[in-house]
Scaffold this active site. Structure first.
Site, PDB file in Angstrom:
ATOM      1  N   SER A 129      39.461  34.414  33.791  1.00  0.00           N
ATOM      2  CA  SER A 129      40.760  34.867  34.294  1.00  0.00           C
ATOM      3  C   SER A 129      41.694  33.695  34.528  1.00  0.00           C
ATOM      4  O   SER A 129      41.254  32.599  34.904  1.00  0.00           O
ATOM      5  CB  SER A 129      40.564  35.631  35.609  1.00  0.00           C
ATOM      6  N   TYR A 154      38.124  36.521  44.050  1.00  0.00           N
ATOM      7  CA  TYR A 154      38.030  36.928  42.641  1.00  0.00           C
ATOM      8  C   TYR A 154      38.086  35.703  41.733  1.00  0.00           C
ATOM      9  O   TYR A 154      37.251  35.534  40.837  1.00  0.00           O
ATOM     10  CB  TYR A 154      39.167  37.888  42.306  1.00  0.00           C
TER      11      TYR A 154
END
Length: 323
Positions: A129, A154
């Site tokens: 990501s 995350y």
């Protein structure tokens, strides 16, 4: 020969599966169909794949090693893996942090253990990501930039996956490519992401919240462009002892308020906008340097938001009417 695809009922996963099937690949799709968001949407995506020649579905959790590791023997013809399954969402990590470590760290480890047991593995492509860049202010974000200051759990779990992959490349010679996805949107998108949330609120006359007056910028990337990059990378295996990490984005940074303006036009309605301060989990801007992935496989995103958003809006309106 087959491709093992995790997250097959997910937003990007369904589109990747369709692309692989369209070119005659055999695809073994894995998904837990968890309830992070409406399972009906996941099942509707899956319905587009089931019954198509070459597709097999396995209902399993990637973090369940007792379910996943036997696949190395049951599907020993797998030569490539596209590992997209994960616990997504930046802000939800404040609500259920354990889900992120379970899916994004343990799940990633299980997939690497499965990969090294496959006798014919040629390449593993996995989803990382752009969140790993944290609060970096140097733009565009490049793969060589420091990524040791994540601003969300995350992001930290995605960086952990990259580091674990690096060690498995060194120890076991696994050929791997990690893809740092930037903000992906398009038909069949997720209900927890901005395009869906904005569209639903606009159509229902509810206010939408734009942080810092909508001046935050994102590298919005249309899903068809993402799929072309994923498949292109899959076709160009990394060296066995040299795992790589690549950005995959649009190489354009667009203000969120501009994104909303195009969405308003596509939906034919004005948004009721509420301003709010930027949350601690959100960065000011994302912007992908895509030179490396372009050099590898010719990746070149072609869909500006003026084209991509109307396509999303058309699908979204159809979905609201019952498909």
């Amino acid at each position: 020969m087959s491709v093992l695809l995790t997250g097959a009922a997910g937003f990007i996963g369904m589109h990747v599966a369709e692309s692989l099937l369209a070119r005659g690949e055999r695809v073994i799709g894995v998904d837990s169909l968890n309830a992070y968001y409406d399972v009906r949407l996941k099942r509707a995506r899956l319905a587009r794949l089931e019954g198509r020649p070459g597709f097999t579905f396995l209902h399993a959790d990637i973090a369940d090693r007792e379910a996943m590791l036997p696949l190395a023997e049951a599907h020993s013809d797998v030569t490539r893996i596209v590992h997209l399954a994960a616990q997504p969402g930046v802000r939800y990590s404040l609500v259920d942090p354990f889900a992120y470590v379970e899916a994004n760290v343990m799940g990633h480890l299980v997939m690497l253990e499965l990969a090294r047991r496959l006798p014919r593995l040629e390449h593993l492509v996995y989803a990382s990501s752009s969140s790993v860049y944290g609060g970096n202010r140097k733009l565009p974000f490049a793969e060589a930039d420091r990524v040791d200051h994540p601003v969300s759990l995350y992001a930290a779990t995605k960086r952990a996956g990259e580091l674990i992959s690096e060690s498995y490349g060194h120890l076991f010679g696994l050929p791997q490519t990690g893809l740092r996805f930037f903000t992906v949107y398009g038909p069949w998108g997720r209900p927890d992401m901005g395009p869906w949330l904005f569209s639903e609120a606009i159509l229902e006359g509810r206010p939408i919240t734009l942080y810092d007056g909508g001046r935050l910028k994102r590298d919005f990337t249309f899903v068809a462009d993402i799929v072309a990059g994923v498949v292109g990378c899959l076709d160009h295996p990394a060296p066995a002892k040299a795992p790589r990490v690549l950005n995959i984005g649009n190489h354009r940074s667009v203000e969120v308020r501009r994104f909303v303006a195009v969405l308003e036009e596509a939906l034919g309605r004005r948004a009721v906008v509420v301003d709010a301060p930027r949350p601690a989990t959100d960065v000011e801007e994302t912007f992908a340097d895509i030179e490396a992935i372009h050099a590898l496989c010719g990746y070149e995103p072609r869909t500006p938001i003026e084209v991509g958003i109307p396509r999303f809006a058309e699908w979204f309106l159809s979905w609201r009417k019952g498909g």
